[in-house]
Design a protein around this motif. Structure first.
Motif, PDB file in Angstrom:
ATOM      1  N   ARG A  38       0.845  -1.193   0.000  1.00  0.00           N
ATOM      2  CA  ARG A  38       0.000   0.000   0.000  1.00  0.00           C
ATOM      3  C   ARG A  38       0.877   1.238   0.000  1.00  0.00           C
ATOM      4  N   GLN A  39       0.287   2.297  -0.521  1.00  0.00           N
ATOM      5  CA  GLN A  39       1.008   3.565  -0.567  1.00  0.00           C
ATOM      6  C   GLN A  39       0.049   4.681  -0.226  1.00  0.00           C
ATOM      7  N   ALA A  40       0.299   5.311   0.905  1.00  0.00           N
ATOM      8  CA  ALA A  40      -0.492   6.465   1.311  1.00  0.00           C
ATOM      9  C   ALA A  40       0.075   7.721   0.658  1.00  0.00           C
ATOM     10  N   ALA A  41      -0.732   8.732   0.563  1.00  0.00           N
ATOM     11  CA  ALA A  41      -0.317   9.977  -0.067  1.00  0.00           C
ATOM     12  C   ALA A  41       0.917  10.537   0.628  1.00  0.00           C
ATOM     13  N   GLY A  42       1.942  10.821  -0.163  1.00  0.00           N
ATOM     14  CA  GLY A  42       3.147  11.409   0.376  1.00  0.00           C
ATOM     15  C   GLY A  42       4.079  10.448   1.083  1.00  0.00           C
ATOM     16  N   LYS A  43       3.753   9.163   1.035  1.00  0.00           N
ATOM     17  CA  LYS A  43       4.590   8.176   1.727  1.00  0.00           C
ATOM     18  C   LYS A  43       5.115   7.137   0.733  1.00  0.00           C
ATOM     19  N   GLU A  44       6.104   6.388   1.175  1.00  0.00           N
ATOM     20  CA  GLU A  44       6.660   5.327   0.352  1.00  0.00           C
ATOM     21  C   GLU A  44       5.734   4.099   0.357  1.00  0.00           C
ATOM     22  N   ARG A  45       5.856   3.320  -0.695  1.00  0.00           N
ATOM     23  CA  ARG A  45       5.094   2.077  -0.766  1.00  0.00           C
ATOM     24  C   ARG A  45       5.604   1.126   0.305  1.00  0.00           C
ATOM     25  N   GLU A  46       4.683   0.467   0.994  1.00  0.00           N
ATOM     26  CA  GLU A  46       5.067  -0.437   2.068  1.00  0.00           C
ATOM     27  C   GLU A  46       4.354  -1.771   1.909  1.00  0.00           C
ATOM     28  N   GLY A  47       5.032  -2.829   2.325  1.00  0.00           N
ATOM     29  CA  GLY A  47       4.440  -4.151   2.252  1.00  0.00           C
ATOM     30  C   GLY A  47       3.416  -4.358   3.348  1.00  0.00           C
ATOM     31  N   VAL A  48       2.360  -5.073   3.006  1.00  0.00           N
ATOM     32  CA  VAL A  48       1.282  -5.349   3.952  1.00  0.00           C
ATOM     33  C   VAL A  48       1.255  -6.833   4.309  1.00  0.00           C
ATOM     34  N   SER A  49       1.290  -7.676   3.290  1.00  0.00           N
ATOM     35  CA  SER A  49       1.168  -9.105   3.526  1.00  0.00           C
ATOM     36  C   SER A  49       1.633  -9.867   2.301  1.00  0.00           C
ATOM     37  N   CYS A  50       2.097 -11.092   2.504  1.00  0.00           N
ATOM     38  CA  CYS A  50       2.422 -11.942   1.364  1.00  0.00           C
ATOM     39  C   CYS A  50       2.053 -13.389   1.671  1.00  0.00           C
ATOM     40  N   ILE A  51       1.878 -14.153   0.611  1.00  0.00           N
ATOM     41  CA  ILE A  51       1.520 -15.561   0.709  1.00  0.00           C
ATOM     42  C   ILE A  51       2.370 -16.340  -0.276  1.00  0.00           C
ATOM     43  N   SER A  52       2.885 -17.464   0.182  1.00  0.00           N
ATOM     44  CA  SER A  52       3.735 -18.270  -0.676  1.00  0.00           C
ATOM     45  C   SER A  52       2.906 -18.945  -1.766  1.00  0.00           C
ATOM     46  N   ALA A  53       3.595 -19.417  -2.795  1.00  0.00           N
ATOM     47  CA  ALA A  53       2.906 -20.071  -3.904  1.00  0.00           C
ATOM     48  C   ALA A  53       2.160 -21.314  -3.446  1.00  0.00           C
ATOM     49  N   SER A  54       2.683 -21.981  -2.447  1.00  0.00           N
ATOM     50  CA  SER A  54       2.043 -23.189  -1.940  1.00  0.00           C
ATOM     51  C   SER A  54       0.911 -22.899  -0.969  1.00  0.00           C
ATOM     52  N   ASP A  55       0.713 -21.630  -0.646  1.00  0.00           N
ATOM     53  CA  ASP A  55      -0.305 -21.194   0.314  1.00  0.00           C
ATOM     54  C   ASP A  55      -0.003 -21.633   1.737  1.00  0.00           C
ATOM     55  N   THR A  56       1.176 -22.176   1.977  1.00  0.00           N
ATOM     56  CA  THR A  56       1.461 -22.688   3.313  1.00  0.00           C
ATOM     57  C   THR A  56       2.019 -21.627   4.249  1.00  0.00           C
ATOM     58  N   MET A  57       2.564 -20.557   3.689  1.00  0.00           N
ATOM     59  CA  MET A  57       3.168 -19.530   4.530  1.00  0.00           C
ATOM     60  C   MET A  57       2.573 -18.174   4.214  1.00  0.00           C
ATOM     61  N   THR A  58       2.249 -17.458   5.270  1.00  0.00           N
ATOM     62  CA  THR A  58       1.764 -16.086   5.126  1.00  0.00           C
ATOM     63  C   THR A  58       2.545 -15.185   6.068  1.00  0.00           C
ATOM     64  N   TYR A  59       2.687 -13.938   5.679  1.00  0.00           N
ATOM     65  CA  TYR A  59       3.452 -12.972   6.448  1.00  0.00           C
ATOM     66  C   TYR A  59       2.685 -11.657   6.463  1.00  0.00           C
ATOM     67  N   TYR A  60       2.814 -10.931   7.573  1.00  0.00           N
ATOM     68  CA  TYR A  60       2.077  -9.688   7.725  1.00  0.00           C
ATOM     69  C   TYR A  60       2.963  -8.604   8.318  1.00  0.00           C
ATOM     70  N   ALA A  61       2.739  -7.388   7.887  1.00  0.00           N
ATOM     71  CA  ALA A  61       3.350  -6.241   8.550  1.00  0.00           C
ATOM     72  C   ALA A  61       2.783  -6.136   9.959  1.00  0.00           C
ATOM     73  N   ASN A  62       3.574  -5.631  10.876  1.00  0.00           N
ATOM     74  CA  ASN A  62       3.166  -5.606  12.286  1.00  0.00           C
ATOM     75  C   ASN A  62       1.862  -4.841  12.509  1.00  0.00           C
ATOM     76  N   ASP A  63       1.662  -3.773  11.760  1.00  0.00           N
ATOM     77  CA  ASP A  63       0.489  -2.949  12.046  1.00  0.00           C
ATOM     78  C   ASP A  63      -0.809  -3.495  11.462  1.00  0.00           C
ATOM     79  N   VAL A  64      -0.749  -4.619  10.754  1.00  0.00           N
ATOM     80  CA  VAL A  64      -1.993  -5.221  10.256  1.00  0.00           C
ATOM     81  C   VAL A  64      -2.231  -6.616  10.823  1.00  0.00           C
ATOM     82  N   LYS A  65      -1.273  -7.127  11.570  1.00  0.00           N
ATOM     83  CA  LYS A  65      -1.436  -8.465  12.155  1.00  0.00           C
ATOM     84  C   LYS A  65      -2.684  -8.523  13.028  1.00  0.00           C
ATOM     85  N   GLY A  66      -3.444  -9.585  12.850  1.00  0.00           N
ATOM     86  CA  GLY A  66      -4.668  -9.753  13.610  1.00  0.00           C
ATOM     87  C   GLY A  66      -5.868  -9.050  13.003  1.00  0.00           C
TER      88      GLY A  66
END
Length: 130
Positions: A38-66
């Motif tokens: 995501r990219q907010a106005a005036g800010k750098e693009r930041e990662g939010v979440s990703c999922i592996s091709a196998s769907d077995t692993m997911t990762y989240y930025a701290n401020d969106v976890k939960g």
């Protein structure tokens, strides 16, 4: 050619929910990890979440976890981002991106580096406001 098309953005009140979709074409998700940035106005693009091709692993930025959940439907070649309890600071343009190789762990631990991704969508606006 490879294409990613996001949808599902919009205006929502604080505490509300949205589900973003990212439809992939021109390549198979079997060999790509998929991420949301995501990219907010005036800010750098930041990662939010990703999922592996196998769907077995997911990762989240701290401020969106939960609050956010990433998922993938291989049959539909679509990746989703379920966003709950949205807050004004979540307001941004949300992009999906594809990373060749199928594993986003290294990219996640390096801080979600956008320049390592191979394909990008055009983005969808999410606005959280009362």
């Amino acid at each position: 050619q490879a294409q990613l098309v996001e949808s599902g953005g919009g205006l929502v009140q604080p505490g509300g929910s949205l589900r973003l979709s990212c439809a992939a074409s021109g390549f198979t998700l079997d060999y790509y990890a998929m991420s949301w940035f995501r990219q907010a106005a005036g800010k750098e693009r930041e990662g939010v979440s990703c999922i592996s091709a196998s769907d077995t692993m997911t990762y989240y930025a701290n401020d969106v976890k939960g609050r956010f959940t990433i998922s993938s439907d291989g049959a539909k070649a679509t990746v989703y981002l379920q966003m709950n309890n949205l807050q004004p600071e979540d307001t941004a343009v949300y992009y999906c991106a594809a990373l060749r190789g199928g594993d986003c762990a290294a990219n996640y631990y390096r801080g979600f580096r956008p320049n390592e991704y191979d394909y990008w969508g055009q983005g969808t606006q999410v606005t959280v406001s009362s």
